[in-house]
Write a protein that holds these residues in place. Structure first.
Motif, PDB file in Angstrom:
ATOM      1  N   SER A 290      -0.109   6.041 -10.457  1.00 11.72           N
ATOM      2  CA  SER A 290      -0.087   6.601  -9.532  1.00 11.72           C
ATOM      3  C   SER A 290       0.857   5.693  -8.468  1.00 11.72           C
ATOM      4  O   SER A 290       0.542   4.371  -9.189  1.00 11.72           O
ATOM      5  CB  SER A 290      -1.455   6.270  -8.426  1.00 11.72           C
ATOM      6  N   VAL A 291       1.955   6.272  -8.078  1.00 12.54           N
ATOM      7  CA  VAL A 291       3.285   5.486  -7.615  1.00 12.54           C
ATOM      8  C   VAL A 291       2.823   5.852  -6.056  1.00 12.54           C
ATOM      9  O   VAL A 291       2.384   7.047  -5.857  1.00 12.54           O
ATOM     10  CB  VAL A 291       3.682   6.522  -8.581  1.00 12.54           C
ATOM     11  N   GLY A 292       3.054   4.896  -5.075  1.00 11.62           N
ATOM     12  CA  GLY A 292       3.726   5.230  -3.959  1.00 11.62           C
ATOM     13  C   GLY A 292       4.622   3.434  -3.565  1.00 11.62           C
ATOM     14  O   GLY A 292       4.674   2.615  -4.185  1.00 11.62           O
ATOM     15  N   VAL A 293       4.069   3.949  -2.268  1.00 15.29           N
ATOM     16  CA  VAL A 293       4.265   1.988  -0.629  1.00 15.29           C
ATOM     17  C   VAL A 293       3.282   2.473  -0.127  1.00 15.29           C
ATOM     18  O   VAL A 293       2.192   2.801   0.559  1.00 15.29           O
ATOM     19  CB  VAL A 293       6.098   3.049  -0.576  1.00 15.29           C
ATOM     20  N   GLY A 294       3.328   1.145   0.073  1.00 16.83           N
ATOM     21  CA  GLY A 294       2.853   0.746   1.709  1.00 16.83           C
ATOM     22  C   GLY A 294       2.750  -0.789   1.468  1.00 16.83           C
ATOM     23  O   GLY A 294       3.160  -1.640   0.356  1.00 16.83           O
ATOM     24  N   ALA A 295       2.935  -1.348   3.118  1.00 19.12           N
ATOM     25  CA  ALA A 295       3.058  -2.676   2.984  1.00 19.12           C
ATOM     26  C   ALA A 295       4.554  -3.513   2.619  1.00 19.12           C
ATOM     27  O   ALA A 295       4.873  -4.057   1.777  1.00 19.12           O
ATOM     28  CB  ALA A 295       1.556  -3.594   1.959  1.00 19.12           C
ATOM     29  N   GLN A 296       5.360  -2.261   2.484  1.00 14.71           N
ATOM     30  CA  GLN A 296       6.550  -2.818   2.187  1.00 14.71           C
ATOM     31  C   GLN A 296       7.139  -3.463   0.824  1.00 14.71           C
ATOM     32  O   GLN A 296       7.547  -3.835   0.748  1.00 14.71           O
ATOM     33  CB  GLN A 296       7.427  -3.739   3.311  1.00 14.71           C
ATOM     34  N   ARG A 297       6.206  -2.874   0.058  1.00 18.90           N
ATOM     35  CA  ARG A 297       5.714  -3.107  -1.379  1.00 18.90           C
ATOM     36  C   ARG A 297       6.117  -1.200  -2.412  1.00 18.90           C
ATOM     37  O   ARG A 297       6.125  -0.573  -1.475  1.00 18.90           O
ATOM     38  CB  ARG A 297       4.855  -4.268  -1.963  1.00 18.90           C
TER      39      ARG A 297
END
Length: 617
Positions: A290-297
């Protein structure tokens, strides 16, 4: 048949494989049609017109084509004879093109079998009805208006000679041509998207037509020769979407052995069988990730992952956008990894599927970017949107692809900061991409003047580490830059958008030109005089970036020298300008934004000092 790294002969699209494909690359008859007289003159019926030869799939502007004719020739024609395989009752013959730049019309045995527009994406034509006894003849008319800046052209120059950062054109056939035999009812699309959180894989398939009676499709997943899942589903329509449970993913500890990462690029083999009087069998694969973004990472498999990317023009001096050989595509991936990078941003090009295959197999992350048009008009919007959708359709299942980039540096939307229609266009491309694929981040306009975007990506060619540090080290400085003017004197984020927890990445920087040839035209962002200064400047810049606690990744410009852009880490001949070990040492500095990298690096040094061979977990 399982995918292995030992594969030496690849089909044109290794992620969609049928047995018995027939290669049509090689010598073809060729003719220029500068007066555009071929259609009126029935050239598809006149073999005497084709009095020259070209080596397909190399563009006529390139050396490997055998022609090396770089002037303006907006219309070109191809012709070759071939022997058709014997077809059984209930079978069809497809003629497939990997890419023809820009628009193509195709005849077989004097019958027009179809046309296509879009210079970077594939198309297939059913030629069964046009077959005759004995030898078959295929003729292709390709049109690529060299000065039309409303078509997606990427880095191909609209001037006759390359200038600034633009290169020689790539016209006509520039990816493989092949035949494939299929049943009357056959698979055209197989999209496999992992859903790790729910221990399943989403499968979307398309057929060439609606079945006359309900039939079945069976999907089998295996890893290392051992079955993971099998499911048979009934379908009576031309499209179907369904979920496949993968029980092994339920074990949250054990599943790590199945997951795909650049460090462990595990692949799952997939067999798809469409039932019917004559079944259609397709071999494919997927990566459970899986790929994504969160918490500025940036997140890979739900965990923070630092992107160490390099900009790839994927252009060769002897063959332009076409690779000089299938092996060259694998070698490009190997060279990038050898320099220490874990990803590549393919710049202004939809790359050959065989390159993406090696990224999947060898473990290299990819940002896929749409080649730009350079004018804003209704036709430019229509052309780019249609071709971008086709690119996503082709590449959606590649585990290596972790981000989509429909626009770059406001090319084609040069007044986006002041014109609402251009801003709406960029927003529409962002949302269109998200509608086609919810599983990846989308960057609306890489570099600056971003509208909606999952990553705030910034281009900054500061000549040294101090310049980058002044803008990217402190959170307050980053926010001031994102909401104000950026390093290119452009606004970074347009409108009153909340910055939220989207990560910030430095997605173009460096561009150091090392020893450009005296007296020749060249382009670079900063110049160094000798190997020592080259290494010192690289260490200065990469050390500054590694120390930035709020930067989630980077992309250095660029892999190779390309035409007059002599700012590669490698020469155009793929020779390193510094030892590979030096590049690797510089690019893999632990990132301050991921504390575990600092900890792992300290542990690794301690074990190395103690000569302890135990690997880091």
């Amino acid at each position: 048949m399982p995918i292995t790294q030992a594969d030496t002969t690849l089909p044109p699209n290794p992620q969609f494989r049928r047995d018995g494909w027939i290669d049509l690359c090689g010598s073809w008859g060729f003719a220029h049609d500068d007066a555009d007289a071929g259609v009126a003159g029935n050239w598809w019926q006149r073999p005497e017109v084709f009095d020259r030869q070209i080596l397909v799939p190399f563009p006529p502007e390139s050396e490997l084509s055998g022609l090396r004719e770089t002037g303006f020739h907006p219309v070109i024609w191809y012709r070759r004879a071939f022997t058709a395989p014997a077809l059984q009752s209930g079978e069809k013959l497809l003629l497939n093109f990997g890419a023809v730049d820009y628009a193509a019309t195709v005849w077989v045995n004097g019958q027009c079998v179809g046309s296509h527009e879009g210079g970077h994406v594939p198309f297939s034509l059913d030629v069964t009805h046009a077959l005759s006894q004995g030898e078959q003849v295929v003729v292709v008319r390709a049109e690529d208006q060299p000065q039309d800046v409303r078509m997606p052209r990427g880095k191909q120059d609209w001037l006759e000679a390359p200038h600034s950062i633009w290169y020689h054109r790539t016209s006509g056939i520039w990816q493989p041509v092949w035949l494939s035999v299929v049943p009357d009812l056959y698979l055209t699309d197989i999209h496999l998207v992992p859903d790790l959180a729910h221990a399943r894989v989403r499968c979307d398939i398309r057929l060439n037509t609606v079945p006359t009676a309900a039939t079945t499709v069976t999907i089998r997943l295996s890893a290392g020769g051992k079955p993971l899942a099998e499911q048979t589903t009934l379908l009576d329509d031309a499209e179907l979407g369904f979920d496949i449970p993968v029980p092994q993913l339920e074990n949250g500890v054990h599943r790590d052995y199945l997951l795909w990462t650049p460090e462990k690029p595990n692949l799952v083999d997939v067999e798809v069988v469409l039932g019917g009087e004559r079944p259609d069998r397709v071999q494919t694969y997927l990566g459970l990730r899986s790929v994504g973004v969160g918490a500025q990472r940036f997140l890979l498999n739900g965990l923070p992952y630092y992107l160490r990317m390099i900009l790839g023009q994927n252009y060769w001096p002897e063959s332009h956008l076409a690779a000089p050989s299938p092996d060259a595509l694998r070698r490009e991936v190997e060279l990038i990894k050898q320099m220490g990078f874990n990803g590549v941003r393919i710049h202004q090009k939809i790359e050959d599927p065989r390159f993406l295959y090696w990224c999947d197999v060898l473990g290299l992350l990819v940002w896929e970017e749409m080649p730009s048009a350079y004018a804003f008009s209704s036709s430019a919007i229509e052309r780019l949107s249609k071709e971008w959708m086709a690119a996503i359709r082709r590449d959606k299942s590649h585990p290596c692809i972790v981000a989509w980039v429909p626009l770059n540096e406001s090319w084609g939307v040069s007044q986006i900061a002041d014109r609402p229609d251009q801003a709406h266009y960029a927003s529409a491309l962002y949302h269109l991409t998200k509608a086609l694929d919810t599983s990846r981040p989308v960057i609306s306009n890489d570099g600056w003047e971003l509208v909606e975007s999952d990553i705030w990506s910034v281009h900054d060619y500061a000549p040294d580490g101090a310049g980058l540090t002044s803008r990217f080290h402190d959170q307050a400085d980053i926010e001031a830059m994102l909401t104000g003017m950026g390093p290119a004197r452009r606004r970074i984020v347009l409108g009153d958008r909340e910055l939220g927890d989207a990560p910030v990445m430095l997605t173009e920087f460096g561009g150091l030109s090392y020893l450009p040839k005296q007296g020749e035209k060249w382009h670079g962002y900063s110049t160094v005089a000798d190997p020592q200064e080259f290494e010192e400047r690289l260490r200065d810049i990469f050390t500054a970036i590694a120390a930035m606690p709020h930067i989630a990744g980077y992309c250095y410009t660029q892999v190779t020298d390309t035409e007059q852009e002599v700012n590669g880490l490698l020469t155009a001949a793929r020779e390193p300008k510094l030892p590979f070990a030096t590049f690797h040492d510089i690019t893999t500095l632990p990132a301050a934004s991921l504390p575990h990298e600092q900890i792992d690096n300290a542990r690794r040094k301690a074990r190395l000092a103690a000569q302890d061979p135990t690997p880091i977990d």
